[in-house]
Design an enzyme around this catalytic site. Structure first.
Site, PDB file in Angstrom:
ATOM      1  N   HIS A  17      10.321 -13.507-113.578  1.00  0.00           N
ATOM      2  CA  HIS A  17      11.477 -12.747-114.062  1.00  0.00           C
ATOM      3  C   HIS A  17      12.772 -13.361-113.516  1.00  0.00           C
ATOM      4  CE1 HIS A  17       8.669  -9.003-114.071  1.00  0.00           C
ATOM      5  NE2 HIS A  17       8.873  -9.316-115.332  1.00  0.00           N
ATOM      6  N   LYS A  41       3.879   3.393-118.630  1.00  0.00           N
ATOM      7  CA  LYS A  41       3.283   2.059-118.749  1.00  0.00           C
ATOM      8  C   LYS A  41       2.203   1.837-117.684  1.00  0.00           C
ATOM      9  CE  LYS A  41       4.397  -2.841-119.013  1.00  0.00           C
ATOM     10  NZ  LYS A  41       5.392  -3.890-118.827  1.00  0.00           N
ATOM     11  N   ARG A  92       6.128 -16.159-122.273  1.00  0.00           N
ATOM     12  CA  ARG A  92       5.113 -16.920-121.547  1.00  0.00           C
ATOM     13  C   ARG A  92       4.192 -17.576-122.564  1.00  0.00           C
ATOM     14  NH1 ARG A  92       4.132 -11.739-117.870  1.00  0.00           N
ATOM     15  NH2 ARG A  92       4.574 -10.919-119.921  1.00  0.00           N
ATOM     16  N   SER A 130       3.776  -8.977-113.562  1.00  0.00           N
ATOM     17  CA  SER A 130       3.790  -7.936-112.527  1.00  0.00           C
ATOM     18  C   SER A 130       2.394  -7.362-112.342  1.00  0.00           C
ATOM     19  CB  SER A 130       4.742  -6.806-112.929  1.00  0.00           C
ATOM     20  OG  SER A 130       6.041  -7.294-113.062  1.00  0.00           O
TER      21      SER A 130
HETATM   22  P1  ADP Z   1       5.440  -7.817-117.200  1.00  0.00           P
HETATM   23  O1  ADP Z   1       5.068  -8.333-118.569  1.00  0.00           O
HETATM   24  O2  ADP Z   1       5.283  -8.830-116.110  1.00  0.00           O
HETATM   25  O3  ADP Z   1       4.897  -6.450-116.864  1.00  0.00           O
HETATM   26  P2  ADP Z   1       8.058  -6.791-117.917  1.00  0.00           P
HETATM   27  O4  ADP Z   1       7.616  -5.755-118.877  1.00  0.00           O
HETATM   28  O5  ADP Z   1       8.900  -6.345-116.798  1.00  0.00           O
HETATM   29  O6  ADP Z   1       6.955  -7.654-117.202  1.00  0.00           O
HETATM   30  O7  ADP Z   1       8.698  -7.989-118.726  1.00  0.00           O
HETATM   31  C1  ADP Z   1      10.044  -8.165-118.941  1.00  0.00           C
HETATM   32  C2  ADP Z   1      10.285  -9.479-119.632  1.00  0.00           C
HETATM   33  O8  ADP Z   1      10.049 -10.543-118.707  1.00  0.00           O
HETATM   34  C3  ADP Z   1       9.411  -9.783-120.842  1.00  0.00           C
HETATM   35  O9  ADP Z   1      10.225 -10.424-121.807  1.00  0.00           O
HETATM   36  C4  ADP Z   1       8.393 -10.749-120.323  1.00  0.00           C
HETATM   37  O10 ADP Z   1       7.920 -11.615-121.332  1.00  0.00           O
HETATM   38  C5  ADP Z   1       9.223 -11.512-119.300  1.00  0.00           C
HETATM   39  N1  ADP Z   1       8.424 -12.124-118.263  1.00  0.00           N
HETATM   40  C6  ADP Z   1       7.525 -11.504-117.478  1.00  0.00           C
HETATM   41  N2  ADP Z   1       6.946 -12.378-116.633  1.00  0.00           N
HETATM   42  C7  ADP Z   1       7.501 -13.599-116.906  1.00  0.00           C
HETATM   43  C8  ADP Z   1       7.304 -14.932-116.388  1.00  0.00           C
HETATM   44  N3  ADP Z   1       6.399 -15.171-115.465  1.00  0.00           N
HETATM   45  N4  ADP Z   1       8.064 -15.932-116.895  1.00  0.00           N
HETATM   46  C9  ADP Z   1       8.946 -15.672-117.876  1.00  0.00           C
HETATM   47  N5  ADP Z   1       9.167 -14.464-118.419  1.00  0.00           N
HETATM   48  C10 ADP Z   1       8.457 -13.435-117.939  1.00  0.00           C
END
Ligand code: ADP
Length: 163
Positions: A17, A41, A92, A130
């Site tokens: 992130h 979630k 990703r 996460s």
């Molecule tokens: P997660 O999918 O890890 O639970 P979130 O719902 O908080 O995370 O995701 C928020 C945004 O961050 C989404 O657009 C997701 O694709 C992106 N994201 C999550 N992990 C990564 C990563 N390792 N590299 C790039 N983008 C990421």
């Protein structure tokens, strides 16, 4: 002034992130990181919205044009509220694409003034999420380097409180 918004649940924020936030911050005059409350979630978040906001604030303290806010509304409404015209999402693997494509299309339908753009994850963080971080930590593995040090310590504390 161009303002972008990087939304997510960030439970907790990972190095993946933060890489996206840092790269997006370089593209906009100002960037808002929107922390979705997401009470439902995955059986409910591990960290409270306040904790998630604080982790990101601390990890982005060196980025002057980045601010962090929690939200519990439609993303396009939150974007309008903070005056952001671009939603920035990290992509990703292909598995993200389908879901993100759908969300971008729906958000476009809801509000044509807000554009969605994608930044590709770097190979190192391609498989970082996460939920993977929590899974590793629950089973006693080290998540150092996958999340900021403060988050790493907070996960250990949270898990030992739960035991
Ligand atoms: P997660 O999918 O890890 O639970 P979130 O719902 O908080 O995370 O995701 C928020 C945004 O961050 C989404 O657009 C997701 O694709 C992106 N994201 C999550 N992990 C990564 C990563 N390792 N590299 C790039 N983008 C990421």
């Amino acid at each position: 002034m161009k303002r972008g918004i990087v939304p997510g649940t960030f439970d907790p924020v990972t190095s993946g992130h933060l890489d996206i936030i840092e790269r997006a911050a370089a593209l906009f005059d100002s960037l808002v990181v929107g922390v979705a409350l997401s009470p439902d979630k995955g059986g409910g978040p591990l960290f409270s919205a306040e904790e998630r906001v604080t982790f990101i604030q601390d990890a982005t303290a060196h980025l002057e044009n980045v601010s962090v806010r929690a939200f519990d509304t439609l993303l396009v409404d939150f974007a309008e509220e903070v005056g952001a015209s671009v939603i920035v999402k990290g992509l990703r693997a292909m598995t993200d694409f389908e879901r993100e494509f759908q969300m971008a299309a729906l958000n476009w339908r809801l509000d044509h003034h807000v554009e969605t753009m994608f930044i590709m994850a770097i190979p190192e963080y391609m498989y970082l999420s996460s939920s993977a971080v929590k899974e590793i930590a629950v089973h006693g593995g080290s998540v150092r380097e996958l999340v900021p040090d403060a988050v790493c310590d907070a996960i250990s504390r949270k898990l030992s409180e739960a035991r």
